[in-house]
Design an enzyme around this catalytic site. Structure first.
Site: not given
Length: 161
Positions: A16, A114
């Site tokens: 990432k 989230d």
């Protein structure tokens, strides 16, 4: 997100990469927080953290386990598009695994903040919770109580006629 292979292990990992050149200090703090949470979190239903580093361009890079089955969102969309469905037993298994991950995080005073199917990943039949970008690590139970009270108050304001 990039797929990378560790040559010494012969294993694939997800890289990432977060571009840091135009980031404000507060945004950099969020990334450092995500890395700190990933480093301290080890549970069978949380995407395992491998490493992190800042590259020559100053980008943050987080290396995590590659979940070859992708995220649950794509799996649901694929099933919907092919007019297929999931067995009830499979759904309950995923729900149980998610609850185990959340129970562990909460016991460590970590709030994910989230939860969505795009942050639930599948690997060899197991569900993994990932993407801790806006997670919050609480210092104590008082902070947890204040966070919950603030959330309840905010939600109550949203539902006033």
């Amino acid at each position: 997100m990039f797929l990378a292979t560790c040559l010494s292990e012969g294993k694939e990992y997800v890289l990432k990469r977060i571009k840091a050149s135009d980031m404000r200090p507060k945004e950099k703090e969020k990334i450092e927080n995500e890395i700190r949470i990933l480093k301290q979190t080890s549970h069978p239903n949380v995407v395992p953290y491998k490493d992190s580093f800042v590259d020559q361009e100053g980008n943050f890079n987080i290396v995590m386990m590659y979940c070859e089955e992708g995220d649950l969102y794509k799996k649901i969309r694929s099933a919907h598009n092919s007019f297929s469905y999931f067995e009830e037993e499979q759904v309950w298994d995923w729900v149980a695994q998610l609850f185990l991950a959340l129970s562990f995080l909460h016991s460590e005073k970590i709030l994910h903040r989230d939860l969505k199917t795009q942050n639930l990943f599948l690997h060899r039949g197991r569900l993994y919770l990932g993407d801790f970008g806006i997670s919050k690590s609480l210092e104590n139970t008082r902070e947890l109580a204040e966070t919950v009270a603030s959330s309840v108050h905010r939600n109550a304001l949203l539902h006033v006629p």
